[in-house]
Design a protein around this motif. Sequence first.
Motif: not given
Length: 363
Positions: A317-335
């Motif tokens: 994908v060209p931007y983000l995936t949800l799993d990728g976001i979790a890896r970047r900032i930590g799943r605990e920081n997903l609101v």
Amino acid sequence: MAEHRLSRRQWIGGALAAATIPRMALADDLERRSRAEGSLLIYSNMAEYNWQPIVMGLRRRYPWLRVDAMDMGPTEVFERYYAETSAGRRSADIIVSSAPDAWLRFAGQQQIAAHRSIEDAALPGWSKPLPGLHTLSADPMVMVYNKALLPPQMRPRGLRQLAAIAAANPRKFRHRITTYDAEVHALAYAVQWTAISAGRPGGWDLMAKLSPYVRVESGGATMLDKVTVGEYLAGYHISAVTVLPKMRDKGRAEIVSWELCADGTPVVPRGIAVTRKARNPASAALALDFMLGRTGQIAAAQGGLTPYRHDVGEREVPYLTLDGIARRIGRENLVMVGYDHRMVAQNTAFIRKWDSIFKRFDG
């Protein structure tokens, strides 16, 4: 008579074949009925550039299907449907909206068709919050800032850091930070209510600290444009669906940068459902299943949405995936913005407090 026993492989193969036959028969029946319908009407809060890769994918898969996707506000999609169906007129076959509170009301009025997607087994439980309601994408809210006007030490990576930078430079930042106004539409309200209620990155205390530096706006494109020209220095909780595709502009990218909020990034589920009064229910079911499938999720990502299936990788994908976001900032920081009835019940009190904090400085 010799006893015939099935091997484990034969038994499993037979069971899978038996399970596949009804699924194939259902798909064939939907396609047959869809060919007779020939068209599909979608109401959404997505722009044409968000829809284009999805529509192209649908046309490749179902070449007979004419797709009209209309862009309107996250609550307007429902209001228009209510008005048209009450008058007996044709309305949306599919609704796509990132307004959880409006979906709760829609479900309460029994307007979601009881469609069970063939992709259900591959999707996480949270993505199916109500009967018949699925999730097209899980879109983060991001921070943006004008890097031409902010030196490296003033470029925030989190909301608490932004508040501290502004407090240390009050004259520079006064009225030069922006975010969605929780009062103007359902998406803005859902994002702000969820983040503040969760206390990540902060509750009303953090909002009070930010308020002398914030002017609220109604739209993500407006906020991004005003950050680009320098009217604002930074913005927070702005939809990535708006921001990321527009960052393809090299001129803008030289001026503006974006970040995931490291101390709490709101993620908005973009709900999708076949409507109970759909005039083209077979075409709607086929299209919804396509959009929830792996191919459809990659197509959605091409338009700036964020796929959440585990079998879609960041390299696809060209931007983000949800799993990728979790890896970047930590799943605990997903609101995660959810379908919480308290969001509806607390609306009046929340907006009253929001206005008392953010609108006392107007003018």
